[in-house]
Each structure stands twice: as structure tokens, then as C-alpha cells.
Design a protein around this motif. Sequence first.
Motif, PDB file in Angstrom:
ATOM      1  N   ILE A   1      -2.038  -2.997  -4.829  1.00  0.00           N
ATOM      2  CA  ILE A   1      -0.653  -3.429  -4.592  1.00  0.00           C
ATOM      3  C   ILE A   1      -0.312  -3.047  -3.162  1.00  0.00           C
ATOM      4  O   ILE A   1      -0.388  -1.875  -2.781  1.00  0.00           O
ATOM      5  N   GLY A   2       0.047  -4.031  -2.364  1.00  0.00           N
ATOM      6  CA  GLY A   2       0.470  -3.782  -0.989  1.00  0.00           C
ATOM      7  C   GLY A   2       1.936  -3.401  -0.971  1.00  0.00           C
ATOM      8  O   GLY A   2       2.779  -4.150  -1.469  1.00  0.00           O
TER       9      GLY A   2
ATOM     10  N   SER B   1       1.773 -11.930   5.434  1.00  0.00           N
ATOM     11  CA  SER B   1       0.675 -12.885   5.624  1.00  0.00           C
ATOM     12  C   SER B   1      -0.710 -12.265   5.442  1.00  0.00           C
ATOM     13  O   SER B   1      -1.691 -12.986   5.308  1.00  0.00           O
ATOM     14  N   ASP B   2      -0.812 -10.944   5.401  1.00  0.00           N
ATOM     15  CA  ASP B   2      -2.114 -10.273   5.281  1.00  0.00           C
ATOM     16  C   ASP B   2      -2.327  -9.803   3.839  1.00  0.00           C
ATOM     17  O   ASP B   2      -1.698  -8.854   3.389  1.00  0.00           O
ATOM     18  N   TRP B   3      -3.245 -10.471   3.146  1.00  0.00           N
ATOM     19  CA  TRP B   3      -3.524 -10.144   1.752  1.00  0.00           C
ATOM     20  C   TRP B   3      -4.791  -9.298   1.591  1.00  0.00           C
ATOM     21  O   TRP B   3      -5.290  -9.128   0.469  1.00  0.00           O
TER      22      TRP B   3
ATOM     23  N   MET C   1      -1.000  -8.123  -5.200  1.00  0.00           N
ATOM     24  CA  MET C   1       0.446  -8.360  -5.235  1.00  0.00           C
ATOM     25  C   MET C   1       1.096  -7.478  -4.182  1.00  0.00           C
ATOM     26  O   MET C   1       0.459  -6.577  -3.632  1.00  0.00           O
ATOM     27  N   LYS C   2       2.381  -7.764  -3.905  1.00  0.00           N
ATOM     28  CA  LYS C   2       3.088  -7.055  -2.844  1.00  0.00           C
ATOM     29  C   LYS C   2       4.479  -6.630  -3.319  1.00  0.00           C
ATOM     30  O   LYS C   2       5.090  -7.290  -4.168  1.00  0.00           O
ATOM     31  N   ALA C   3       4.956  -5.542  -2.731  1.00  0.00           N
ATOM     32  CA  ALA C   3       6.321  -5.077  -2.961  1.00  0.00           C
ATOM     33  C   ALA C   3       6.865  -4.501  -1.655  1.00  0.00           C
ATOM     34  O   ALA C   3       6.100  -4.015  -0.825  1.00  0.00           O
TER      35      ALA C   3
ATOM     36  N   ARG D   1       9.815 -13.193   1.479  1.00  0.00           N
ATOM     37  CA  ARG D   1       9.421 -14.217   0.510  1.00  0.00           C
ATOM     38  C   ARG D   1       8.099 -14.883   0.870  1.00  0.00           C
ATOM     39  O   ARG D   1       7.422 -15.420  -0.004  1.00  0.00           O
ATOM     40  N   LYS D   2       7.700 -14.841   2.130  1.00  0.00           N
ATOM     41  CA  LYS D   2       6.405 -15.404   2.528  1.00  0.00           C
ATOM     42  C   LYS D   2       5.252 -14.679   1.835  1.00  0.00           C
ATOM     43  O   LYS D   2       4.186 -15.255   1.638  1.00  0.00           O
TER      44      LYS D   2
END
Length: 170
Positions: A11-12, A71-73, A78-80, A123-124
Motif C-alpha cells: 500500500i503506497g 503516477s508511480d505504482w 493500492m494508494k492512500a 484522484r489520478k
Amino acid sequence: VFYTSMNYGRIGLAIIEDRKFKSGCANLLPFKTRNRADHINDPNFDISKADVEGLNLLGERQLAFLNDFSSDWTGHDMKAVLSQTVFANMATHHGDNHFRLIADLDSNGWPQTGRNKALDAIRKGFAFMIAGDQHLPTLVHHGIDEWGDAGYSFVVPAIANFYQRAWFPE
């Protein structure tokens, strides 16, 4: 300038301080308010007049960080985004006299252009927003151009605060 990222179990997490660069409203607005400089109570007020050009919510480096983070996955499923408060104006009333708020310029819903820039960057990355605040616990589906076109946020309830919360008289 406080911002950083952290990976936790794929999780980022983007961690930002969202109050440091927020413009104050005293002597910057082309109108006067009745009670507090940061509270608009007039139900006839055109709220678009409060979105004054050149005011900030986040700093430019914070916005660039959020855009890069989104933009960096690498290493993320997932991201928070963790911040101090919700990117919205959720309070409806304020003070002992329970003044009806049309807009609270102390909230992260103002300045609206700055709020929209932050929500657009977040949101990106499809990031869920989590915040701690002294006021209202909330679960919000945000919008920029229309309701629901931005992400979701959750603000935890305050546990050590005497500020009246969770009270909606209307």
C-alpha cells in the motif's frame, strides 16, 4: 515543507501536512464577513466570490509530490493519502449561537481552486484519503467538476476535544 511517502504491505501511503501553506483570509478577500473573518453566514452570498485567485491550499512542492506519487505504482497495489483534515467544508453551524455556515474558510474546502488541485492530483492515483481532525468525523465522496468525480475520504472522530461535533440541526 512536509510530505513523504511510505510503502506498507504494497500500500503506497502519501503523508502530507495540509495546513502549512493554506492562505489566510484576513485582508485578502474582496468582501467582509459579519462575525469571524473565516466564516460566511449570509445565505445570499455567491460562494464563487470566495475563490480568490492566487490563494493556496497546498504548496507547489506538495502538489508536485502528490502528482508524482499518484503516477508511480512501483511496489503499490493500492494508494492512500494521509493528511490533517478533509478536503471539504463539512461544518454546517458554529459557535454558541449556532451560526449557520454557508462557507468555512478555515476548512480545507477553501480556497476551492487549491482544493480542486489537491483532489485532482490525488484522484489520478485512485487514492483513498484518511485524515485526523478536531471537528467532524466524515465519510465523503468528493467532486471537482461534478459530484462524485473525485475520490473518497474518511476522517476519524476526535476523542480528546471539547468542540461540539456530530450535531446537524437542519
